[in-house]
Every structure is written in structure tokens, then in C-alpha cells.
Motif scaffolding. Structure first.
Motif, PDB file in Angstrom:
ATOM      1  N   SER A 188     -63.449  -9.131-115.450  1.00 56.88           N
ATOM      2  CA  SER A 188     -63.121  -9.300-114.036  1.00 56.88           C
ATOM      3  C   SER A 188     -61.642  -9.605-113.868  1.00 56.88           C
ATOM      4  O   SER A 188     -61.000 -10.153-114.761  1.00 56.88           O
ATOM      5  CB  SER A 188     -63.959 -10.451-113.454  1.00 56.88           C
ATOM      6  N   THR A 189     -61.117  -9.260-112.707  1.00 53.61           N
ATOM      7  CA  THR A 189     -59.735  -9.642-112.395  1.00 53.61           C
ATOM      8  C   THR A 189     -59.674 -11.103-111.956  1.00 53.61           C
ATOM      9  O   THR A 189     -58.601 -11.683-111.863  1.00 53.61           O
ATOM     10  CB  THR A 189     -59.165  -8.751-111.278  1.00 53.61           C
ATOM     11  N   GLN A 190     -60.830 -11.679-111.682  1.00 57.96           N
ATOM     12  CA  GLN A 190     -60.903 -13.091-111.299  1.00 57.96           C
ATOM     13  C   GLN A 190     -61.070 -13.937-112.548  1.00 57.96           C
ATOM     14  O   GLN A 190     -61.946 -13.692-113.366  1.00 57.96           O
ATOM     15  CB  GLN A 190     -62.091 -13.300-110.352  1.00 57.96           C
ATOM     16  N   ARG A 270     -62.690  -1.524-118.443  1.00 60.69           N
ATOM     17  CA  ARG A 270     -62.318  -1.564-117.023  1.00 60.69           C
ATOM     18  C   ARG A 270     -61.984  -0.162-116.510  1.00 60.69           C
ATOM     19  O   ARG A 270     -62.396   0.229-115.406  1.00 60.69           O
ATOM     20  CB  ARG A 270     -61.121  -2.491-116.829  1.00 60.69           C
ATOM     21  N   ASP A 293     -67.764  -6.297-111.433  1.00 57.25           N
ATOM     22  CA  ASP A 293     -66.655  -6.896-112.178  1.00 57.25           C
ATOM     23  C   ASP A 293     -67.038  -7.116-113.638  1.00 57.25           C
ATOM     24  O   ASP A 293     -66.310  -7.780-114.371  1.00 57.25           O
ATOM     25  CB  ASP A 293     -66.282  -8.256-111.558  1.00 57.25           C
TER      26      ASP A 293
END
Length: 353
Positions: A188-190, A270, A293
Motif C-alpha cells: 500500500s502507499t499508506q 504494484r 492496496d
């Protein structure tokens, strides 16, 4: 109120088992643990005739650095599953206490609760698989000791915003331990919410080396939490939870070269996830590809059962998730190598020709 006030009182006062390795960690002649004096055939220098450290110092140091916590905030066990089980046993009195989950979600939260005879309170995710925080908080009763949040969620793939997790943590203070499962967070980008542990003593985070770090077969998972929670879990952990070959595999994967290779593979996942999402969305018979994600996609089909069998006949195994709420027509497809992903698309295209 201390977070330990939420735990079972008999666990707080339990005298933990003292293993031979804890009492005397090293020496020239080891005669305190009734081990074999000879290494097994093919040992290769691992020393598998000796019991391993219950919490290997080198692995703790490496994982603490990787996850951005202190070593006393870290427990390492046999996958996240063991940490889930230990938390339920430490905090839930059988027949009295409860856990709160948001289906559809990872199944082991409920399984561990049932094994402990703890009640399960379900607050389903919203129709778009977002967290219904007001409904979740309204469902918390004095019996609820653990609240599980999975982000990115399995099996939907969606993340919960940090701000929302922190709002839940603020409201649960003094009421329940909030357990955030981040098994897929590397995709995830989080980032992780582990940086909130010092602020909220009732926040715990689950991490694993099974997914992004390619060690599903080694079974290495971590619990990140307040040192008091970690000490409590260590009271009831098995004497030697981490086999030497598994520790060696983890240390190799977490070496500088191992981490560099893993991060390359994460980048490929990704990229392939985005390509697969677009390609699957264009196929006839695909109703929806849920945003993800994680390292998988949940895909709705007009006839998921037929698609599952078609892939199986081509020796491609995906996960049938039709039993989950809001996913009655969906399959979960892990992102594989570019070649494997292309094979999935080829089979699905053939079936629609």
C-alpha cells in the motif's frame, strides 16, 4: 486506567514457564535442556540439536529497526496467527468477554475467539467495504476486549485511512485493545500506524514476513504494542516458538541484499496489480474489480463458479470468496509473476471466445 486492566487477571499474575534456554543462554558444555549432544544429519551448522532462543536477539533487533519500534515493543511468533491467538487468550475470559470484527475480513480473528469461547460481535463493513466507524464504536460493550481492524483488508483489499484509525483509537481508550492487522501494508502507499503505539497504549499492530517478504513457509509474524502488552503475551507464549531454520531464513531475507530484492518484487506487484485491474475490467463477464492496496484483487464475475472451475482446469488456483458478505459473486486473485498473470488473462479470454 492501564491497558493491563483489560487483560485477564489470572494471566497478569501467571508465573510463566521458565525454559532451559531462558535460565542459561550459553556455555561451553550444554547439559541443562536434555538435548542431543549431536547435530542432526545435514544440519549445515544451524545447531538444530539445541533449543532456539525464545525471542532471538538478532531477529528482534532487525525487525524492530524494520518496523520502527523498540525491541521491548515487539513479540515475534509463528505468523500473525499466533499473535492473534495469544491476544485473545490473554484478554478474553472464556464465556464472558468478546471480540469485535468487521466482516468480510480475515477469518482467524473469529476462529481464535471461538477456540477461547469468546463471543464475536460483527459490525459489517459498508457496502463499498469502507469502515463504518460510528456503527463499530456503537457496538462496543463492556464485554468487548479486542477490536480487530484489517488494513489493507483481506479479502476486499481496501485500506483504512490513518485518521480514521486514530479516531477509533481515541474513542476506545480505556475500553478495548485496538488490534490493527497490517499483513499487506507493504503493498500500500499508506504506511503503518505503528508510530501511534507510543501515543496509545491500547493500540497493537500485527505484521508478517509471509507476504511482501516471501516467507510464508517460514511462519514469522510480529506483534507491535505497548511493552506491557508484549510482556503479557510473552507470559503465555510457547517455550520455543521460533525454529532455527525459520529464524535463519528471516535473517537472510532481511539482510541488505534480501531487502533490496524484496522491494524490487513489491514494486513489480504494484505495477502488475494496476495492469491486471485494468485488463480484468475489460473482460466480458467481469462485473467489477475492487480497488486494492494489497497483493491481490477481488473480482466480481457474472458466473464466478464457472470461472473458478475454468481456471482450475488450467491448473490455476484462485480463492473462492463467495461465502463472504457482499462478495457472493467474487474470486480473489493473487498477483503473481508477469508470466503467471498473463496466463490468467489468457484463460479468461479463451473462455469468452
Amino acid at each position: 486506567m492501564s491497558v493491563l486492566d483489560l487483560a485477564r487477571p489470572e494471566i497478569r499474575t501467571l508465573q510463566p514457564y521458565s525454559s532451559a534456554r531462558m535460565e542459561a543462554g550459553g556455555g561451553q558444555i550444554m547439559l541443562n535442556a536434555n538435548e542431543s549432544a549431536w547435530a542432526p544429519h545435514g544440519d549445515g551448522g544451524l545447531g538444530c540439536h539445541r533449543y532456539p532462543e525464545p525471542q532471538p536477539a538478532a531477529l528482534l533487533q532487525t525487525l524492530a529497526a524494520l518496523y520502527g519500534v523498540r525491541e521491548e515493543q515487539l513479540f515475534v511468533g509463528r505468523g500473525s496467527d499466533e499473535a492473534i491467538d495469544l491476544l485473545v487468550r490473554a484478554f478474553c475470559q472464556a464465556g464472558e468477554d468478546a471480540v469485535l470484527i468487521q466482516p468480510p475480513t480475515f477469518g482467524m480473528y473469529a476462529v481464535s475467539a471461538r477456540i477461547q469461547n469468546a463471543a464475536i460481535i460483527e459490525v459489517p463493513l459498508a457496502g463499498d467495504f469502507s469502515l463504518d466507524a460510528p456503527a463499530l464504536l456503537a457496538a462496543v460493550t463492556p464485554a468487548v476486549k479486542l477490536v480487530f481492524l484489517c488494513t489493507p483488508n483481506n479479502p476486499s483489499g481496501q485500506s483504512i485511512a490513518h485518521e480514521e484509525i486514530e479516531r477509533v483509537a481515541q474513542t476506545l481508550a480505556g475500553k478495548a485493545l485496538l488490534v490493527v492487522d497490517e499483513a499487506y501494508v507493504e503493498f500500500s502507499t499508506q504506511g503503518s500506524v505503528a508510530d501511534l503505539i507510543d501515543r496509545y497504549e491500547h493500540l497493537a499492530v500485527l505484521r508478517t514476513l509471509s507476504k511482501a517478504w516471501a516467507l510464508a513457509g517460514a511462519r514469522i509474524g510480529s506483534l507491535l504494542a505497548n511493552p506491557q502488552v508484549i510482556a503479557l503475551v510473552r507470559r503465555i507464549m510457547p517455550p520455543y516458538p521460533l525454529p532455527l531454520p525459520c529464524v535463519a531464513a528471516a535473517m537472510a531475507e532481511l539482510s541488505p541484499s534480501g531487502q533490496a530484492e524484496a522491494r524490487e518484487h513489491i514494486a513489480i506487484v504494484r505495477e502488475q496489480r494496476a495492469l491486471m485491474q485494468a485488463a480484468l475490467g475489460q473482460l466480458p463477464g467481469v462485473l467489477e474489480v475492487l480497488p486494492s492496496d494489497a497483493n491481490f484483487l477481488a473480482v466480481r464475475f457474472d458466473d464466478a463458479g464457472t470461472v473458478y472451475q475454468r481456471l482450475l482446469q488450467a491448473e490455476i488456483v484462485v480463492r473462492d470468496i463467495r461465502r463472504y458478505p457482499h462478495l457472493q459473486n467474487a474470486l480473489r486473485i493473487t498477483i503473481g509473476t508477469p508470466k503467471e498473470n498473463a496466463q490468467v488473462l489468457a484463460v479468461l479470454n479463451e473462455g469468452r471466445a
